[in-house]
Design a protein around this motif. Structure first.
Motif, PDB file in Angstrom:
ATOM      1  N   ASN A 348     -57.146 -63.886  -5.847  1.00 53.10           N
ATOM      2  CA  ASN A 348     -58.189 -63.011  -5.133  1.00 53.10           C
ATOM      3  C   ASN A 348     -57.750 -61.620  -4.796  1.00 53.10           C
ATOM      4  N   LYS A 349     -56.636 -61.716  -3.961  1.00 49.91           N
ATOM      5  CA  LYS A 349     -55.770 -60.248  -3.739  1.00 49.91           C
ATOM      6  C   LYS A 349     -55.561 -59.508  -5.088  1.00 49.91           C
ATOM      7  N   PHE A 350     -55.335 -60.083  -5.906  1.00 48.98           N
ATOM      8  CA  PHE A 350     -54.833 -59.466  -7.352  1.00 48.98           C
ATOM      9  C   PHE A 350     -56.136 -59.028  -7.908  1.00 48.98           C
ATOM     10  N   MET A 351     -57.278 -59.651  -7.736  1.00 48.89           N
ATOM     11  CA  MET A 351     -58.544 -59.429  -8.669  1.00 48.89           C
ATOM     12  C   MET A 351     -59.231 -58.070  -7.888  1.00 48.89           C
ATOM     13  N   ILE A 352     -59.178 -58.057  -6.444  1.00 46.77           N
ATOM     14  CA  ILE A 352     -59.418 -57.008  -5.467  1.00 46.77           C
ATOM     15  C   ILE A 352     -58.759 -55.898  -5.876  1.00 46.77           C
ATOM     16  N   HIS A 353     -57.464 -55.811  -5.968  1.00 51.56           N
ATOM     17  CA  HIS A 353     -56.706 -54.726  -6.205  1.00 51.56           C
ATOM     18  C   HIS A 353     -56.753 -54.287  -7.729  1.00 51.56           C
ATOM     19  N   PHE A 354     -56.997 -55.060  -8.491  1.00 49.54           N
ATOM     20  CA  PHE A 354     -57.350 -54.759  -9.865  1.00 49.54           C
ATOM     21  C   PHE A 354     -58.501 -53.784 -10.102  1.00 49.54           C
ATOM     22  N   LEU A 355     -59.462 -54.309  -9.247  1.00 47.96           N
ATOM     23  CA  LEU A 355     -60.965 -53.787  -9.506  1.00 47.96           C
ATOM     24  C   LEU A 355     -60.992 -52.432  -8.500  1.00 47.96           C
ATOM     25  N   GLN A 356     -60.093 -52.309  -7.641  1.00 56.57           N
ATOM     26  CA  GLN A 356     -59.943 -51.015  -7.106  1.00 56.57           C
ATOM     27  C   GLN A 356     -59.398 -50.011  -7.855  1.00 56.57           C
ATOM     28  N   GLN A 357     -58.283 -50.447  -8.628  1.00 53.48           N
ATOM     29  CA  GLN A 357     -57.473 -49.493  -9.397  1.00 53.48           C
ATOM     30  C   GLN A 357     -58.564 -49.184 -10.668  1.00 53.48           C
ATOM     31  N   GLN A 358     -59.520 -49.983 -10.988  1.00 53.55           N
ATOM     32  CA  GLN A 358     -60.333 -49.504 -12.142  1.00 53.55           C
ATOM     33  C   GLN A 358     -60.967 -48.411 -11.633  1.00 53.55           C
ATOM     34  N   ILE A 359     -61.329 -48.443 -10.202  1.00 53.52           N
ATOM     35  CA  ILE A 359     -62.201 -47.291  -9.608  1.00 53.52           C
ATOM     36  C   ILE A 359     -61.312 -45.992  -9.604  1.00 53.52           C
ATOM     37  N   LYS A 360     -60.230 -46.018  -9.038  1.00 52.79           N
ATOM     38  CA  LYS A 360     -59.341 -44.875  -8.676  1.00 52.79           C
ATOM     39  C   LYS A 360     -59.176 -43.969  -9.977  1.00 52.79           C
ATOM     40  N   LYS A 528     -68.641 -58.033  -8.499  1.00 53.73           N
ATOM     41  CA  LYS A 528     -67.671 -58.847  -8.556  1.00 53.73           C
ATOM     42  C   LYS A 528     -66.569 -58.727  -7.215  1.00 53.73           C
ATOM     43  N   ARG A 529     -66.376 -57.578  -6.566  1.00 57.36           N
ATOM     44  CA  ARG A 529     -65.497 -57.526  -5.737  1.00 57.36           C
ATOM     45  C   ARG A 529     -66.496 -58.132  -4.460  1.00 57.36           C
ATOM     46  N   LEU A 530     -67.660 -57.911  -4.369  1.00 58.47           N
ATOM     47  CA  LEU A 530     -68.493 -58.371  -2.973  1.00 58.47           C
ATOM     48  C   LEU A 530     -68.550 -59.911  -3.174  1.00 58.47           C
ATOM     49  N   SER A 531     -68.408 -60.640  -4.352  1.00 52.08           N
ATOM     50  CA  SER A 531     -68.430 -61.931  -4.488  1.00 52.08           C
ATOM     51  C   SER A 531     -67.281 -62.388  -4.007  1.00 52.08           C
ATOM     52  N   LEU A 532     -66.233 -61.783  -4.239  1.00 50.75           N
ATOM     53  CA  LEU A 532     -64.633 -62.249  -3.567  1.00 50.75           C
ATOM     54  C   LEU A 532     -64.637 -62.165  -2.210  1.00 50.75           C
ATOM     55  N   LEU A 533     -65.164 -60.843  -1.700  1.00 50.16           N
ATOM     56  CA  LEU A 533     -64.873 -60.840  -0.294  1.00 50.16           C
ATOM     57  C   LEU A 533     -65.857 -61.447   0.661  1.00 50.16           C
ATOM     58  N   TYR A 534     -67.299 -61.681   0.066  1.00 46.65           N
ATOM     59  CA  TYR A 534     -67.998 -62.372   1.083  1.00 46.65           C
ATOM     60  C   TYR A 534     -68.403 -63.696   0.522  1.00 46.65           C
ATOM     61  N   ASN A 535     -67.978 -64.190  -0.517  1.00 45.64           N
ATOM     62  CA  ASN A 535     -68.220 -65.571  -0.825  1.00 45.64           C
ATOM     63  C   ASN A 535     -69.668 -65.704  -1.113  1.00 45.64           C
ATOM     64  N   ASN A 536     -70.340 -64.784  -1.694  1.00 42.86           N
ATOM     65  CA  ASN A 536     -71.723 -64.715  -2.181  1.00 42.86           C
ATOM     66  C   ASN A 536     -72.779 -64.624  -0.811  1.00 42.86           C
ATOM     67  N   SER A 537     -72.136 -64.574   0.263  1.00 42.67           N
ATOM     68  CA  SER A 537     -73.019 -64.164   1.410  1.00 42.67           C
ATOM     69  C   SER A 537     -73.477 -62.707   1.629  1.00 42.67           C
ATOM     70  N   PHE A 538     -73.824 -62.107   0.475  1.00 38.75           N
ATOM     71  CA  PHE A 538     -74.334 -60.797   0.542  1.00 38.75           C
ATOM     72  C   PHE A 538     -75.427 -60.719  -0.276  1.00 38.75           C
ATOM     73  N   GLU A 539     -76.313 -59.532  -0.448  1.00 39.88           N
ATOM     74  CA  GLU A 539     -77.392 -59.345  -1.125  1.00 39.88           C
ATOM     75  C   GLU A 539     -77.360 -57.907  -1.648  1.00 39.88           C
ATOM     76  N   LEU A 540     -77.752 -57.912  -3.141  1.00 36.82           N
ATOM     77  CA  LEU A 540     -77.702 -56.638  -3.755  1.00 36.82           C
ATOM     78  C   LEU A 540     -78.823 -56.545  -4.425  1.00 36.82           C
ATOM     79  N   ILE A 541     -79.900 -55.707  -3.989  1.00 37.16           N
ATOM     80  CA  ILE A 541     -81.061 -55.481  -4.706  1.00 37.16           C
ATOM     81  C   ILE A 541     -81.358 -54.063  -5.620  1.00 37.16           C
ATOM     82  N   ALA A 542     -81.510 -54.203  -6.760  1.00 31.76           N
ATOM     83  CA  ALA A 542     -81.865 -52.777  -7.530  1.00 31.76           C
ATOM     84  C   ALA A 542     -83.283 -52.572  -7.949  1.00 31.76           C
ATOM     85  N   ASP A 543     -83.973 -51.626  -7.553  1.00 31.72           N
ATOM     86  CA  ASP A 543     -85.250 -51.473  -7.987  1.00 31.72           C
ATOM     87  C   ASP A 543     -85.478 -50.080  -7.989  1.00 31.72           C
ATOM     88  N   ASN A 544     -86.696 -49.688  -8.408  1.00 31.52           N
ATOM     89  CA  ASN A 544     -87.013 -48.275  -8.556  1.00 31.52           C
ATOM     90  C   ASN A 544     -88.092 -47.893  -7.356  1.00 31.52           C
TER      91      ASN A 544
END
Length: 560
Positions: A348-360, A528-544
């Motif tokens: 999980n730590k590797f995945m989080i670090h990898f995802l962060q590196q994708q952003i940088k 994916k980061r939110l799923s790893l960090l919060y174990n699906n205890s989050f909510e992301l809503i996309a709308d217009n």
């Protein structure tokens, strides 16, 4: 480990106790139902017996009445008997007797051959039987003596004893001529022999004085007499010369069925007690040791040292064999669980670090290219500002090594990014934030908001004549007085053309939205980061929005 729960009351014991208590009202109910059934069967049997006897009495009364009429009319009015006169001779007597026998034979055809007819003329002492005899010669002589002694006397139907046999006797005397009818009580009562009265059932014929002058058996006696009942059929009510007293089995034809029902119930009750005893023994010998085993297993997590663990006692040999093997298995499972947990944590730590590196690296080259262009054009002031914003932007990226940062720091990073974009692009971007003070130090994952802001800058097209507007609002949603379970809500919106409906549908269904050209990879990595960090205890809503702008609503647990 010493087992302290052996003396406690387990549910199985309670169920057995309740079963025994339940058996008491069941037995009482069965006794009541059985008594009601016994009474009802007895009543129905008596009704059937009464119906049969009433039919018999009515038929017998008609026969006796017909015989009375026949005997009276014959002895008084029949011209055949006129031959029995002082002026007659033996030939006339013989012809008259034969003619009388023919008349009697016709009468027997309708009433029955068991009725015997006799004629006596006292003036000439002539006696003969007008029908076939149903008795032996000795009884015949006694009947003859009885009829001769009754000259001058008229008898209605009455029971009498002739010798050792019981008979019904009817006699009419007219002008020295006597015509009599005699029938044995055995023949009279023979139609009732088809009725099932039981092994000790009997029929008694009683005279008008209440004396028994004929009976078909000894009748019930002893203990078995309790299962018989007596029914009385008065002769006066049926216009008969005798009264019937019938002793019949109380249950009659239904007795076997009733006793079979009783035996089946006793067998079922006995089987219940046997099964209850078997269950009780099984509980003590099998279920209780297994329950102790289960309880010991449930206490394993609370034990710091499993060396002294005792899973069961010695009453079940197979469970004792499991004890040592299970303790070894516990040690092995514990070791493997720790290894798997550590490996998963590292992954999980590797995945989080990898995802962060994708952003940088996403913005590096464009910033350097813009600074180079400004220096080449001689716009040093703009280059200095661009260099300051870029350095702060890169410094934030390189200093973010934790999984969470304060929200205010993340918003400052977004402002640096938008300042860089305003200097790079020809169109300015308007930016506004609404951040309450109590939300400044709340923690969020680093480089979270920049993903959605960058998506708006790259893909949002504002209405013609307007500049791009980006808004970020944050607030804390209270869930409890002590703050436990509070939610941080962050809303990022723009005034562009909004999300494509297909993209919204994929985000709603949790599908991957990365296209072939790599667009929207930032949003995908963010989820994916939110799923790893919060174990699906989050909510992301996309709308217009109503103005067709894109809006992201993010709700995550509050973390200071």
């Amino acid at each position: 480990m010493k087992n302290t729960g052996r003396t406690r009351s387990y549910p199985v014991v309670q169920m057995l106790t309740k079963t025994l208590y339940l058996a008491i009202p069941v037995v009482i109910l069965f006794v009541v139902v059985s008594w009601f059934s016994f009474s009802e069967i007895r009543k129905q049997n008596n009704l059937a017996l009464k119906s049969s006897v009433n039919i018999y009495q009515n038929e017998l009364e008609h026969k006796l009445s017909a015989i009375e009429h026949f005997v009276q009319w014959t002895v008084v009015h029949d011209p055949i008997l006129d031959a029995f006169d002082e002026s007659g001779h033996m030939g006339d007597f013989r012809d008259a007797s034969n003619e009388l026998r023919l008349r009697v034979s016709d009468m027997q055809y309708s009433t029955g051959s068991e009725y015997m007819y006799f004629f006596y003329w006292d003036e000439k002492d002539i006696f003969f039987n007008a029908s076939d005899l149903k008795v032996n010669y000795e009884t015949y002589k006694k009947i003859k003596e009885r009829i001769k002694s009754d000259v001058g006397t008229n008898y209605t139907w009455e029971p009498c004893m002739i010798g050792d046999n019981a008979f019904l006797y009817y006699s009419i005397t007219y002008e020295h001529r006597i015509f009599s009818c005699v029938v044995s009580m055995e023949d009279i009562l023979s139609p009732l022999s088809s009725i099932n009265l039981g092994e000790q059932g009997s029929i008694q014929a009683l005279s008008a004085d209440g004396d028994v002058f004929y009976r078909t058996g000894e009748g019930p006696g002893g203990f078995r007499g309790n299962f018989y009942n007596r029914l009385i059929f008065p002769g006066a009510e049926a216009d008969l010369p005798f009264t019937l007293a019938i002793d019949s089995l109380a249950l009659g034809n239904y007795g076997r069925l009733f006793f079979l029902q009783f035996i089946v119930f006793l067998a079922a009750l006995m089987l219940c007690f046997i099964m209850g005893g078997y269950v009780l023994v099984s509980y003590r010998k099998v279920i209780l040791p297994i329950k102790i085993f289960s309880k010991s297993l449930s206490e394993i997590d609370s034990l710091k040292d499993t060396e002294g663990l005792v899973l069961t006692d010695s009453r079940v040999q197979e469970l004792n064999q499991i004890n040592d093997q299970f303790k070894n298995l516990i040690h092995e499972i514990t070791r493997l669980r720790i290894d798997v947990y550590e490996a998963e944590l590292d992954n999980n730590k590797f995945m989080i670090h990898f995802l962060q590196q994708q952003i940088k690296p996403h913005f590096y080259l464009n910033c350097l290219t813009t600074i180079d262009s400004m220096v080449s054009l001689g716009d040093m002031d703009a280059a200095k500002k661009m260099l300051m914003f870029t350095s702060r932007y890169f410094r934030y990226l390189f200093q973010v090594n934790n999984n969470f940062v304060p929200l205010i720091n993340e918003l400052a990073h977004v402002e640096d990014y938008l300042s860089i974009q305003n200097m790079r692009l020809s169109r300015p971007t308007q930016y506004e934030t609404d951040l309450p003070k109590d939300c400044n130090q709340l923690s969020i994952p680093p480089l979270l908001l920049i993903t959605f802001v960058e998506n708006s800058v790259k893909h949002a097209t504002p209405p013609e004549g307007e500049s791009l507007k980006i808004s970020i609002r944050a607030k804390k949603l209270l869930d409890a007085e002590d703050g436990a379970g509070d939610i941080l809500e962050i809303v990022i919106s723009d005034n562009g053309q909004g999300f494509d409906p297909q993209i919204l549908n994929k985000i709603k269904n949790g599908e991957d939205i990365v296209s072939e050209d790599g667009s929207h990879i930032g949003i995908t990595n963010c989820i994916k980061r939110l799923s790893l960090l919060y174990n699906n205890s989050f909510e992301l809503i996309a709308d217009n929005t109503e103005e067709h702008g894109a809006r992201i609503t993010l709700r995550i647990p509050v973390k200071v």
